[in-house]
Scaffold this motif. Structure first.
Motif: not given
Lengths: 453, 453
Positions: B79-83, B123-125, B142-146, B174-181
């Motif tokens: 998994l690639l986490i972007y933030g 930070m929640a991620q 495996n997790i990669k962080f950008v 790729v997993y992004t936690a951004d924006g508004s729900s």
């Protein structure tokens, strides 16, 4: 020879004439300065009374009109001379090479605010009458004078003044010396003006600006809507599609067309002057479009943001500012009503705001009096005058032609490059004395004409 | 029960988790403040290393990327986490009820610049991973962080960074936690974005402004010319007439259409939110237009003068600022070339200025991994997620889908009313912990998925 007599009077009184003009120019009669305006009106009244003109201040809801009469019951012709004693503001002051209210002669030009527009030309008219008196005594025609103090504000109260005083102002001809002469150096006679109608349209599609991503394709764009509206108002060839727009337009007469085609047309020079190098039309078309055809000009349009800091929004509002130059006999009020009806049908929510108007005017070019004036002017300048059936711009000339029903002729005395409304406004000394001589000769010619006819 | 186990960990470590977030929020990492940016990147690196993530700063031509890896050779899924750790500026400061860099909890919300966008979600991620470790030890994937530091500047150097490090960044998702729900309160999963192309057109018809009387009908008006040009670019129904504009648009799949029609659509609420009371379309049309169709928006137009001080001129120039939202698989460079060609054919003298672009992206909604993520998110929140095939706005999501060829899912953790980019930015405490739990459950679900498949 009469003209030589005039020259000798001018030469003899040159300093006195210049002194009288300088005194007049020193008064800071900016339209909005009511103190200076009244002082200036007072000085003007004194100058007129010194010529034997029965003069009075006539109040309006704004600045006073200085009204005068020089009458003799034996005279059969009445000339009404119109001019204005107010001047434009002087900013930016730092661009003036000398104090705008301390007249100064440099290189044969009188530099001062109002030198050309209109104090110098007004004074040339008064001194032309004085010259006539010195040469021949009693005037052969009656003259009425209307000198207003609000021309630079758009002659706000002149229409009301004229409308209220029709009997008082009755005349055979209205004569205005204002504006700039032709750059060919030939005298220029103008027989009317185009009118103007200013209005603004506000097209609102949402209560506030929206994010162009979050609402793109949902909230309508006010610029696209404005374009759709404008597409219904004018075709690609420039024809106005508003119903009835062309209804009352007076066809140019044969004389009009002959005059237009005989005006000098230096395409290269015009291209430079207007900054439009693709100009590609013959002289007759050029002058016909400028004087005999209305315009539908977009003077401004604004919506959202442009430039480096543009935002990706759907603007809520677009504003378009329009001025239409109208030709005889279009009525601005009638045209405005037709536009309102057109827009109302397109979308009743669009706001149409009236921003002011001036009627067009046109004095028929085949009137005998036009020829008389043209001949007198030509004789004074020893040059054949250019006669233009209308000026392209707008002046409140309609108060004479429409309210009084009197022919009206505009004959600019100031040099082409007078820089009116700008720093370093000036009037060539030769144009000042040319105007005096022209006025004197016109009085003489009108006297002869009125005795013959 | 797993979720209950998670809750108990969260409850136990609540203060520590909040403390770690507050420390992070206190750093004034406004994108343009390079000192604070480097300080923030350093703190982030330390936080990541404390979780056992092998972390390094990777330089770009702008702010550094904080890159991390948590790998185990036995894991079959990456998994690639972007933030992003940079934040918006805080002006106007006087509208903040508390210091933007002194986080404060009021009414269940954490107030601070970056609380929602994006430090809190980032930070929640990280804390979701920490929670997983506390509960289960070693990660099953495996997790990669950008984590970049220029998102608020438009991710200027991210495309180059991703392009240069394709092998390093290889991943399955790729997993992004951004924006508004979503304002319904349901979790929202986004499978792509619309791209954007910004450009400006400058239409010049003369070297300088002209008097609308003296040149009316002679000098062409730049607004009318702009309208003529725009008329050739778009018809009245909003269809773009630029040749090839629609060539590469990917048709929505049946799944896409099913998802769109199942999204909640509260027309009354939307009308208020966008200030457009005439909104009159069904939900499916609304979402299709917002996510599957490009736009041709006029973000701004300017020429001459409007308002009370409008001048009667023929402006020399009109400027129109355009943004087009593009959908998969339109290429902004290709579209811009087509527009240039169109304008060139209309009039080669019109200046077209490129102002920036972002590609669209779309992760196919019928991928198995989309269902896996949707189920994991739904389980964590005990609410069925809304899945939207694209967000209407633009983000640099294409670097993952196009450069890496990796599916990309955006799952906003922040509350709908987070006021990102505005004063009093906030993140609900429950959204912070909801995000932690969601991340933890996602790691678990992806681990199970990768073992099954």
């Amino acid at each position: 020879m009469t003209l030589e007599e005039m020259d000798s009077v001018l030469l003899k009184h040159k300093d006195m004439y210049m002194g009288q003009l300088f005194n007049f120019l020193k008064i800071k009669s900016i339209s909005t300065d009511t103190g200076a305006i009244r002082q200036c009106a007072g000085v003007l009244k004194d100058d007129m009374e010194a010529l034997g003109i029965r003069t009075r201040m006539m109040e309006t809801d704004g600045n006073p009109v200085v009204y005068g009469e020089l009458m003799n019951e034996n005279n059969r012709f009445t000339l009404l001379i119109y001019g204005h004693y107010d001047v434009q503001a002087v900013e930016p002051l730092e661009l003036w090479e000398s104090d705008p209210f301390e007249p100064e002669i440099r290189n044969g030009r009188i530099y001062a605010r109002g030198a050309g527009d209109n104090k110098g030309q007004l004074m040339a008219q008064l001194l032309g009458i004085k010259t006539y008196q010195k040469l021949y005594g009693e005037l052969p025609i009656n003259i009425k004078f209307v000198f207003e103090g609000e021309e630079e504000l758009g002659s706000v109260h002149l229409p009301e003044f004229v409308d209220k005083n029709k009997a008082l102002l009755e005349a055979d001809l209205v004569y205005t010396a204002d504006g700039s002469s032709h750059n060919s150096g030939n005298p220029l006679i103008l027989l009317g003006v185009r009118g103007i109608l200013n209005f603004e349209m506000t097209i609102k599609t949402a209560d506030f600006d929206n994010h162009s991503g979050n609402t793109g394709n949902i909230v309508p764009n006010p610029v696209w809507k404005t374009i759709e509206l404008l597409n219904t108002m004018r075709d690609e060839n420039g024809n106005v599609l508003v119903e009835g727009f062309y209804d009352n337009i007076r066809e140019p007469s044969q004389t009009d067309m002959r005059l237009l085609s005989s005006l000098p047309y230096d395409q290269k020079d015009i291209k430079e002057k207007i900054g439009f190098t693709d100009l590609n039309m013959d002289g007759e078309t050029y002058y016909r479009k400028l004087t005999m055809e209305p315009t539908f000009n977009i003077a401004g349009m604004e919506s959202g943001y442009t430039g480096d800091n543009a935002k990706t929004i759907i603007p809520s509002t677009a504003t378009v500012s329009i001025d239409m130059r109208l030709v005889a006999d279009q009525d601005p009020a009638d045209i405005f009503r037709k536009i309102e009806a057109h827009v109302e049908e397109f979308d009743p929510d669009i706001k149409v705001t009236y921003r002011g108007a001036m009627h067009p005017s046109r004095t028929p070019s085949d009137l005998e009096i036009v020829q008389v004036v043209t001949d007198a002017v030509g004789e004074a300048y020893k040059k054949i005058p250019l006669v233009q059936p209308s000026m392209p711009g707008s002046l409140p000339d309609y108060v004479w032609t429409d309210y009084l029903g009197t022919p009206s002729i505009i004959m600019p005395y100031a040099n082409f490059d007078q820089h009116n409304h700008s720093p370093n406004e000036n009037l060539k000394v030769e144009n000042f004395f040319g105007g005096i001589k022209c006025t004197c000769n016109l009085v003489k010619a009108l006297g002869e004409y009125s005795k013959d006819s």
